[in-house]
Structures are given as structure tokens and as C-alpha cells.
Design a protein around this motif. Sequence first.
Motif, mmCIF file in Angstrom:
data_model
loop_
_atom_site.group_PDB
_atom_site.id
_atom_site.type_symbol
_atom_site.label_atom_id
_atom_site.label_comp_id
_atom_site.label_asym_id
_atom_site.label_seq_id
_atom_site.Cartn_x
_atom_site.Cartn_y
_atom_site.Cartn_z
ATOM 1 N N ALA A 134 0.823 -1.214 0.000
ATOM 2 C CA ALA A 134 0.000 0.000 0.000
ATOM 3 C C ALA A 134 0.855 1.261 0.000
ATOM 4 O O ALA A 134 0.534 2.266 0.646
ATOM 5 C CB ALA A 134 -0.946 -0.011 1.201
ATOM 6 N N VAL B 225 -9.414 2.893 0.073
ATOM 7 C CA VAL B 225 -8.540 1.827 0.566
ATOM 8 C C VAL B 225 -7.576 1.439 -0.553
ATOM 9 O O VAL B 225 -8.009 1.214 -1.689
ATOM 10 C CB VAL B 225 -9.371 0.601 1.011
ATOM 11 N N PRO B 226 -6.291 1.350 -0.291
ATOM 12 C CA PRO B 226 -5.320 1.018 -1.343
ATOM 13 C C PRO B 226 -5.647 -0.279 -2.072
ATOM 14 O O PRO B 226 -6.135 -1.246 -1.472
ATOM 15 C CB PRO B 226 -3.998 0.905 -0.579
ATOM 16 N N ASP B 227 -5.348 -0.287 -3.356
ATOM 17 C CA ASP B 227 -5.639 -1.429 -4.217
ATOM 18 C C ASP B 227 -4.971 -2.715 -3.744
ATOM 19 O O ASP B 227 -5.480 -3.809 -3.974
ATOM 20 C CB ASP B 227 -5.196 -1.098 -5.650
ATOM 21 N N ASP B 228 -3.839 -2.586 -3.038
ATOM 22 C CA ASP B 228 -3.115 -3.772 -2.573
ATOM 23 C C ASP B 228 -3.949 -4.661 -1.651
ATOM 24 O O ASP B 228 -3.629 -5.845 -1.473
ATOM 25 C CB ASP B 228 -1.833 -3.370 -1.840
ATOM 26 N N PHE B 229 -5.005 -4.115 -1.073
ATOM 27 C CA PHE B 229 -5.806 -4.916 -0.138
ATOM 28 C C PHE B 229 -6.604 -6.017 -0.837
ATOM 29 O O PHE B 229 -7.128 -6.909 -0.168
ATOM 30 C CB PHE B 229 -6.722 -4.020 0.695
ATOM 31 N N LYS C 46 -6.825 1.686 10.080
ATOM 32 C CA LYS C 46 -5.768 2.639 9.679
ATOM 33 C C LYS C 46 -5.791 3.872 10.591
ATOM 34 O O LYS C 46 -4.735 4.354 11.032
ATOM 35 C CB LYS C 46 -5.993 3.054 8.221
ATOM 36 N N TRP D 26 -1.250 1.536 6.938
ATOM 37 C CA TRP D 26 -2.001 0.504 6.220
ATOM 38 C C TRP D 26 -1.415 -0.882 6.501
ATOM 39 O O TRP D 26 -2.146 -1.881 6.524
ATOM 40 C CB TRP D 26 -1.986 0.784 4.722
ATOM 41 N N THR D 27 -0.112 -0.947 6.727
ATOM 42 C CA THR D 27 0.513 -2.232 7.020
ATOM 43 C C THR D 27 -0.018 -2.799 8.334
ATOM 44 O O THR D 27 -0.365 -3.979 8.433
ATOM 45 C CB THR D 27 2.044 -2.088 7.086
ATOM 46 N N LYS E 68 1.009 -10.704 -3.936
ATOM 47 C CA LYS E 68 1.010 -9.534 -4.820
ATOM 48 C C LYS E 68 2.136 -9.652 -5.844
ATOM 49 O O LYS E 68 1.918 -9.466 -7.051
ATOM 50 C CB LYS E 68 1.179 -8.256 -3.987
#
Length: 297
Positions: free
Chosen positions: A48, A100-104, A166, A172-173, A218
Motif C-alpha cells: 500500500a 482503501v489502497p488497491d493492494d488490499f 488505519k 495501512w501495514t 502480490k
Amino acid sequence: MKTAKKIQIISLIACISVILIFATTLNSKKLILNEGTANFFPTKVDFAGENTPLQISDVRERMDRELIVNANLHGSNTLIIKRANRVFPIIEPILKKYGVPDDFKYLAVIESGLINAVSPSGAKGVWQFMPDTAKERGMEVNDIVDERYHLEKATEAACKYLNDAKNKLGSWTLAAASYNGGMSGILKQMDSQKSTDYYDLMLTDETYRYVFRIIALKEIMKNPQLYGFDVKSESLYDKLPIRKIEIDSSISDLAVFAKNQGINYKILKIHNPWLRDKKLTNLNKKKYVLDIPTAGY
């Protein structure tokens, strides 16, 4: 006899040559696979947008472990890559809508493999909500309707949780880690260990590995060929075209209802897995939206 022996010798030489060529090719393929799965290590990774400090020895080793382990889960990860083509286009715009970041979306991958999984503890759906948590986040959960199986609504609920996490935890981590370890559990460890960085915390083994597993999936899914996965675009699973219909009354027999919509009971349940019974009891006239495929079923 001499001619027959010559033919036998030539045939034997030919067979040996074929075997040697096959063995060489096989070894070459194994070498390529091993280079992809065991030896490739990225120079930089993040979650993220938050950098993963690979210069720290234990962090690098933990990242290496998850890359090796997950890159060698060839069958399950091939299926995940195929499913992602159908599921990610549903998840991605909802993550974006809630900031929310796309990495989730890769968190959903490690939680369920992008299927409506059921855990031994009772967590269900792509986002693996427990019943009480799902209800707290606004989802209906009972024997007739279980919205943990509703991908859009479950994704919205996950987004609300992650935004809360968050805000409370600061990154986010850590928000991702709390999806496994709980917000209160992470806060307790942050306080006792005097650290606000996931990579500096000593956590339970599962939570300790959790974010690294997300990052590993990912990396593998964004660069599949580097890790030995060669999934052709034509073999990816597509989302079928659908029409949406709104229902605000009870349905006494979903099989009859499905037939009236031009499909069958199986197809209705596949596309609306949140319907948990053979009927829909709706005494409160709640509005439900059903997906009805129009082709490809």
C-alpha cells in the motif's frame, strides 16, 4: 544376421538419443522453474505504498520464506490467478470508492483464495467475516440470507474495517496485520513493545507472517512468469454478463423463481451465494438485488 544386428544397434542408438534429448529438455525446464521459484528475489517491495525494509535481515528472510513457499503452491495459485480475472474487477472499484489502497485485494487472496471459503472457526466468504463482526459492519447473517457471501457487501464491510484500523493504528501495514491479529491485539503489542512499525513487532506466528504473505501473493500475481506461472489469458475465468433485478417480497420457491427468470436453481445460487435456503423469507419488505446471468451459463 549382420544386417539385423546393425538395425538393432541403430535403433538402440536412436532410442538413447531421444532419451538424452528428453532428459536435457526436462532438466532445462526444471532449471528455469527453480530459478523462477527459488532464486528470484525482488530488490524492492512495498505494501500500500509503505516500503518493506528488506535491508533488515529478519525482514528479508521472512519475505524470502513467503515467496518460496507460495511460489511453489503451483496448483492453488494457478487457480487464484484465473479467479482474479473475475473477482478483482468487482473488488477494485469498491476499494477505490472507500479510499482503501488497491493492494488490499491481495488480502482477500490470502484469506480465501477468492472463493466463498468456510474456516474451522466459522468465518465465511471471500473476506472471511465471523458472524458477529459481519453484523457489526451492517451485514445480514441468518439461515436465509448470509451477506458474508455477497462479494460487494462484504468488500464494503472490509473497507470500513480497514479504514477504522488505519485511523487507530497509523499505517495501512498495521491495518492489514490487524485483519488477522485484531485491532486490540495489535494495539496491545505496540504499547508493550514500544513500537509503531509492523516490521519491528514480535507477534504471533500467523500475524508475524501475515503481511509478508500478502506481499508475496502480490508479487507473484503481478509477475507470474518470474515465479514459474504461465497462465494463458484465454484460460482466465471471466465474469458472465448479468442483469440485476430488485426483489422486495418473499420467494416461496427459488427453483420456480429461477425457471421464471430463464435459468435454473444451480445458476441462481452460484451467482447469488448469499441466498442460503431454498426460499427467501422477506416479511419486512427489504430490497434485495439478485444477479441473473444472461449468457454463458
